[in-house]
Design a protein around this motif. Structure first.
Motif: not given
Length: 379
Positions: A138, A140-141, A144-145, A196, A298-300, A302, A353, A357
């Motif tokens: 993965s 994804r995080s 996004l960062l 996710k 959890l997304d925003w 990051v 963040a 997590r």
């Protein structure tokens, strides 16, 4: 070439990114390529050539994520940025002279130098993302960062150039920033829309976490207070750059952060971005921190952490850098309080963040009883 004999994709991408400094060095020796339109044309030609080479690099792969081409192209920009930073600070020479004159003169400012050093962080992130992408892990995080950092970068630089002292000398090469501004938005939308991976937590544990009041969650209470303080500081500095006549604003801009008056325009734009965008964003994050089941946290968090780390690095560094005129640098007797405040602004979003997590139960939707902590599911 046999699969086992090929270098890892991230190594190939890194080697291709070295074309950036190579092309700059060559153009710096050829006067015919140092005019405004040839500079823009060469930039587009190099980006197209690298894209073609990237396609050839991964042609043996059965399926390639479209985001790979985005991440890989941006490594070229990272190497150009690092080259600029090293040349402006006198570590190397012979690469950027023509480009500062006929391409993007603002790259010689202290803000742009610090922005260019931050490209090292972007490069590490991008190569790590590419490695994980082809290893089936993965990313994804991390994506996004990077997206948060890149968007924050361009949303300050492009308006800053237009409204600052360099606005009267915009060359065609400046408009090559437009795709670098738009593409991270597309990449972010792709990443946000993808499923996710979240740990499955038992319904009992989720219920227990979500019943806790803010007073029984001391870490969240502290983060809430820090976020409220950040909002207050964002609003205050927004008033300062809008020439608020209050004595506190006048005192602050002249005695604490005169860099906010830098005619280059970047600090003024940054404070306005904080005022109009970061204040609503932090307000939404405060809501999510105090409302159970907001899994979007959890997304925003990051994404926002990446944005704040990039902008604050540039702001702190530029306010102290020797390229900033002395009258706009942070006064020596006020340096540490100002640095401490700005560092705090930079580290609060990453801490938030990490908190989300490390213990996501409060932000998760309840799941059926009997499912264990160790399982994984896609949401």
């Amino acid at each position: 070439m046999e699969e086992g004999m090929r270098p890892p994709v991230e190594v190939s991408v890194f080697l291709l990114s070295l074309l950036g400094p190579g092309v700059l060095f060559t153009m710096n020796k050829i006067p015919a390529l140092q005019e405004p339109l040839p500079i823009l044309g060469m930039g587009m030609f190099v980006l197209g050539s690298v894209l073609l080479l990237l396609i050839l690099t991964v042609q043996h792969k059965t399926k390639v994520d479209p985001l790979f081409y985005v991440f890989a192209e941006f490594t070229l920009s990272c190497m150009v940025g690092l080259t600029n930073a090293l040349e402006q600070d006198g570590f190397i020479s012979g690469f950027m002279g023509f480009y500062l004159k006929m391409g993007e003169p603002h790259l010689g400012t202290a803000y742009a130098v610090m922005m260019s050093y931050w490209e090292v962080v972007h490069l590490i992130l991008l190569l790590t993302i590419i490695h994980r992408m082809f290893a089936g892990k993965s990313f994804r995080s991390l994506g996004l960062l990077w997206a948060g950092s890149s968007i924050a970068n361009q949303i300050v630089v492009i308006p800053g150039v237009v409204i600052g002292k360099y606005g009267s000398n915009i060359q065609p090469a400046f408009w090559s920033n437009v795709p670098f501004f738009l593409v991270p938005f597309w990449a972010a939308s792709q990443l946000f829309s993808r499923p996710k991976e979240m740990p499955l937590v038992t319904a009992d544990k989720i219920a227990a976490e979500q019943k806790k009041s803010l007073l029984s969650r001391p870490a969240d209470l502290l983060l809430s207070l820090l976020l409220l303080g950040s909002v207050a500081f964002f609003v205050f500095r927004g008033f300062v750059v809008l020439d608020c006549p209050l004595d506190a604003c006048f005192t602050y801009i002249y005695q604490y952060e005169p860099y906010l008056k830098d005619p280059a325009g970047f600090p003024r734009i940054m404070m306005l971005v904080y005022f109009f965008y970061a204040v609503p964003m932090v307000s939404v994050l405060l809501y999510g921190l105090n409302t159970p089941g907001c899994s979007w946290m959890l997304d925003w968090t990051v994404f926002f952490a990446g944005a704040m780390a990039q902008t604050q690095w540039c702001h702190i560094g530029a306010s102290l850098h020797s390229s900033t005129p002395f009258t706009y640098r942070t006064p020596a007797d006020k340096r540490w309080p100002v640095i401490a405040l700005n560092v705090l602004l930079a580290i609060v979003p990453p801490l938030l963040a990490l908190r989300c997590r490390a213990n996501p139960a409060y932000f998760m939707k309840p799941v059926p009883k009997g499912q264990s902590n160790d399982d994984k599911k896609k949401n």
